[in-house]
Design an enzyme around this catalytic site. Structure first.
Site, PDB file in Angstrom:
ATOM      1  N   GLY A  98      11.800 -40.768 -62.575  1.00 25.79           N
ATOM      2  CA  GLY A  98      11.455 -39.858 -63.502  1.00 25.79           C
ATOM      3  C   GLY A  98      10.550 -41.206 -64.390  1.00 25.79           C
ATOM      4  N   TYR A 155      13.760 -55.228 -76.554  1.00 26.94           N
ATOM      5  CA  TYR A 155      12.700 -54.729 -75.728  1.00 26.94           C
ATOM      6  C   TYR A 155      11.673 -55.612 -75.845  1.00 26.94           C
ATOM      7  CZ  TYR A 155       9.837 -51.272 -73.603  1.00 26.94           C
ATOM      8  OH  TYR A 155       8.552 -50.426 -72.868  1.00 26.94           O
TER       9      TYR A 155
END
Length: 251
Positions: free
Chosen positions: A21, A156
């Site tokens: 995706g 992150y």
């Protein structure tokens, strides 16, 4: 002259991770249009099937389901690959959290998927001499943690910062072998990276206003930057970070 295309990937064999995706899928679609032969991998088999169905000449491509946080799965994937002209690393996850609320489980998961998995996969591919001379490696990194900081983005950002440094070292060490290594560094892109409910629509619209173009990017816009770095049009480009952020880092 109409057939001239310096960005062609005709006949190139390219491995794409995180291909179920988002940017990975968009990259696969664009690479297939330009004539590449693709090996797609992800942990999500249903997503891989969907991606494969969207590709031009889908019978020329294949997918391999693999969990790249497991050494044995990396070895199995590498063992099923012959020679590569290109490798695109897209897999990534996030979980916003203030530094004081970071826990080991979340940090290890994010680091494992975002940084260690692509690092060890690259290491195995290089060690097993899977890249042909002139091959191109492209990491999907981020502006986050490299060019910008944000509240609750420490895990992150740290994982992407580590991958950015790794990219430069691969570029330096592999140049003598004719292998290039670069990164794309997107701003916020409309993908499924952020789970629904992470931010309200009001927060999302407010954040968009911090981008000079007043919108988030689309996966295809990043994929086309990756195509450039995979193609011979960038044959003298290595160790470079291609920022694709709608002007976010201008501020």
């Amino acid at each position: 002259m109409a057939s001239y295309n310096p960005f062609t990937l005709e006949g190139k064999s390219i491995l794409i991770t995180g291909a179920a995706g988002g940017i990975g899928r968009a990259t696969a679609v664009e690479c297939a249009k330009l004539g590449a032969n693709l090996i797609l991998t992800d942990i999500n088999e249903d997503g891989l099937r969907t991606t494969l169905a969207e590709l031009e000449d889908s019978d020329l491509h294949r997918y391999i389901v693999a969990n790249l946080t497991i050494d044995e799965e990396i070895d199995r994937l590498v063992g099923e690959i012959d020679k590569l002209d290109g490798f695109v690393s897209n897999a990534g996850v996030t979980k916003p959290a203030l530094v004081k609320f970071i826990n080991r489980e979340d940090l290890e998961r994010i680091m494992s998927i975002n940084a260690m998995a692509p690092m060890f996969l690259t290491q195995r591919l290089l060690k097993k001499k899977k890249f042909v001379k002139g091959a191109s490696i492209v990491f999907t990194v981020s502006i986050g943690g490299v060019y910008t900081t944000a509240i609750a983005n420490a895990m992150y950002g740290s994982s992407k910062g580590a991958l950015q440094v790794f990219m430069k070292n691969v570029a330096l060490e592999s140049a003598v072998s004719g292998i290039r290594c670069n990164s794309v560094n997107p701003g916020m892109i409309n993908t499924g990276l952020l789970k629904p409910g992470t931010y309200s629509e009001e927060d999302r619209q407010r954040d968009m206003q911090t981008y000079p173009m007043k919108r988030y990017g689309e996966p295809r816009e990043v994929a086309l930057g990756i195509v450039y770095l995979l193609s011979d049009a960038s044959s003298f480009v290595t160790g470079h970070s291609l920022i694709i952020d709608g002007g976010k880092t201008l501020y």
